[in-house]
Design a protein around this motif. Structure first.
Motif, short mmCIF file in Angstrom:
data_model
loop_
_atom_site.label_atom_id
_atom_site.label_comp_id
_atom_site.label_asym_id
_atom_site.label_seq_id
_atom_site.Cartn_x
_atom_site.Cartn_y
_atom_site.Cartn_z
N PRO A 268 0.83 -1.20 0.00
CA PRO A 268 0.00 0.00 0.00
C PRO A 268 0.86 1.25 0.00
O PRO A 268 2.04 1.22 0.38
N LEU A 269 0.27 2.34 -0.43
CA LEU A 269 0.98 3.62 -0.41
C LEU A 269 1.23 4.02 1.04
O LEU A 269 0.30 4.07 1.84
N PRO A 270 2.48 4.29 1.43
CA PRO A 270 2.74 4.69 2.81
C PRO A 270 1.95 5.94 3.18
O PRO A 270 1.76 6.83 2.34
N PRO A 271 1.45 6.03 4.42
CA PRO A 271 0.63 7.19 4.81
C PRO A 271 1.33 8.52 4.56
O PRO A 271 0.69 9.49 4.13
N GLU A 272 2.63 8.59 4.79
CA GLU A 272 3.35 9.83 4.59
C GLU A 272 3.38 10.21 3.10
O GLU A 272 3.23 11.39 2.74
N THR A 273 3.58 9.21 2.25
CA THR A 273 3.62 9.46 0.81
C THR A 273 2.25 9.88 0.31
O THR A 273 2.13 10.80 -0.53
N ARG A 274 1.22 9.24 0.83
CA ARG A 274 -0.15 9.60 0.46
C ARG A 274 -0.46 11.04 0.86
O ARG A 274 -1.03 11.81 0.08
N ALA A 275 -0.07 11.41 2.07
CA ALA A 275 -0.33 12.77 2.56
C ALA A 275 0.41 13.80 1.71
O ALA A 275 -0.13 14.88 1.39
N GLU A 276 1.64 13.50 1.32
CA GLU A 276 2.40 14.41 0.46
C GLU A 276 1.69 14.58 -0.88
O GLU A 276 1.57 15.71 -1.40
N LEU A 277 1.23 13.48 -1.44
CA LEU A 277 0.53 13.54 -2.73
C LEU A 277 -0.72 14.40 -2.64
O LEU A 277 -0.93 15.31 -3.46
N LEU A 278 -1.55 14.12 -1.66
CA LEU A 278 -2.80 14.87 -1.52
C LEU A 278 -2.53 16.35 -1.26
O LEU A 278 -3.27 17.21 -1.73
N GLY A 279 -1.47 16.63 -0.53
CA GLY A 279 -1.10 18.02 -0.30
C GLY A 279 -0.73 18.74 -1.58
O GLY A 279 -0.98 19.94 -1.73
N LEU A 280 -0.11 18.03 -2.52
CA LEU A 280 0.24 18.63 -3.81
C LEU A 280 -0.99 18.75 -4.72
O LEU A 280 -1.06 19.66 -5.56
N LEU A 281 -1.95 17.86 -4.56
CA LEU A 281 -3.11 17.85 -5.44
C LEU A 281 -4.17 18.88 -5.05
O LEU A 281 -4.82 19.47 -5.93
N ARG A 282 -4.37 19.10 -3.78
CA ARG A 282 -5.49 19.94 -3.34
C ARG A 282 -5.46 21.34 -3.96
O ARG A 282 -6.52 21.84 -4.41
N PRO A 283 -4.32 22.02 -4.03
CA PRO A 283 -4.33 23.35 -4.67
C PRO A 283 -4.71 23.30 -6.15
O PRO A 283 -5.17 24.30 -6.71
#
Length: 306
Positions: free
Chosen positions: A281-296
């Motif tokens: 699975p995608l590591p939680p930290e990596t997932r959070a980084e991704l979503l942080g880049l996507l939201r804007p």
């Protein structure tokens, strides 16, 4: 000038959703396709590597091929990936895709593991036999196969095999190869596209690519880059590309095919972003980084089902 029949714009690969127990989520697959349609892009590819095709059984592949093409019902043109080492299997997959209304099939050269790799002639022969099925072919030139596809071989296939029309070039130095392919192949190169989530897209568009086969994570934003570049507004294309590049880079280098599924789960498109073992699975930290880049960026995938 692009060939009048060229595939242009953005052609995302549809991710394959699973339930948390690993079984196919068929209703989720329909929702993925509906989300992609709403991204207002140019076409879609199913059962590709970013669809986890190497983790799907033969029976599941047929189920998904039928479901996807029937559910799309012509709302978007669809390409079906049919790669396999065995030529008879590739031919049968091509027939199914043709009969169900796909506008083309995508094929990597024949390979199996690290050591079973088709020669240039075996690759040529496999594509020629698929051409006899009567459906346009996209050659996928990807490092995953480990098979070298030099430009002279690609040009020869384009000129001698009637249905070889489209090319997805995602090898190292893709722009240089695209430029040589277009120069040497002329009108036989109907659609030169790139891949790899768009990580080299700007250079590839400069080299003459007519579009890109990206992931479904931010397809509509990638399409904006292609559209601006094609219209001759390279400065705008650069600005648009610069804005999305951190997310594209993160997907390409960190999350891979898990990224689009993570975005679609967050956006209510699918209920689970499960990937079959041995994919972790995608590591939680990596997932959070991704979503942080996507939201804007506010992509459709991140809000479609909310």
């Amino acid at each position: 000038m692009a060939h009048p029949d060229a595939l242009t714009g953005a052609w995302p690969v549809a991710p394959t959703p699973f339930h948390d127990d690993g079984s196919l989520d068929l209703e989720g697959m329909r929702r993925v396709l509906d989300c992609i349609v709403d991204q207002d892009i140019d076409g879609v590819c199913i059962l590709a590597n970013f669809s986890e095709q190497f983790l799907i059984s033969d029976a599941e592949r047929e189920t998904l091929t039928r479901l996807c093409l029937e559910h799309l019902a012509g709302r978007l043109p669809a390409i079906v990936t049919i790669s396999h080492y065995a030529t008879p299997i590739v031919v049968e997959r091509a027939k199914l895709a043709r009969d169900l209304g796909a506008i083309g099939v995508m094929i990597m050269p024949p390979y199996h593991g690290a050591l079973l790799k088709g020669t240039a002639e075996q690759t040529y022969e496999q594509f020629a036999r698929v051409s006899d099925v009567g459906i346009p072919i996209m050659i996928q030139d990807a490092p995953l196969s480990g098979v070298d596809l030099p430009v002279p071989l690609l040009v020869r296939m384009a000129q001698e095999i009637p249905m070889v029309q489209h090319f997805k070039i995602e090898c190292p130095g893709a722009a240089t190869k695209l430029r040589a392919l277009i120069a040497q192949g002329g009108d036989a190169i109907v659609s030169p596209l790139d891949g790899e989530e768009g990580i080299t897209m700007l250079a590839d568009l400069d080299a003459g690519a007519t579009g890109t086969m990206c992931s479904a994570m931010i397809s509509e934003l990638i399409r904006e880059v292609v559209t601006a570049h094609t219209s001759g507004d390279r400065d705008r294309a650069v600005d648009l590309y610069t804005r999305i590049l951190p997310a594209v880079n993160h997907e390409n280098r960190q999350g891979g095919f898990r990224s689009a599924k993570a975005a679609m789960k967050e956006g209510g498109v699918i209920a689970s972003d499960f990937c079959r073992h041995p994919v972790p699975p995608l590591p939680p930290e990596t997932r959070a980084e991704l979503l942080g880049l996507l939201r804007p960026l506010d992509p459709i995938s991140l809000r479609w089902g909310l």
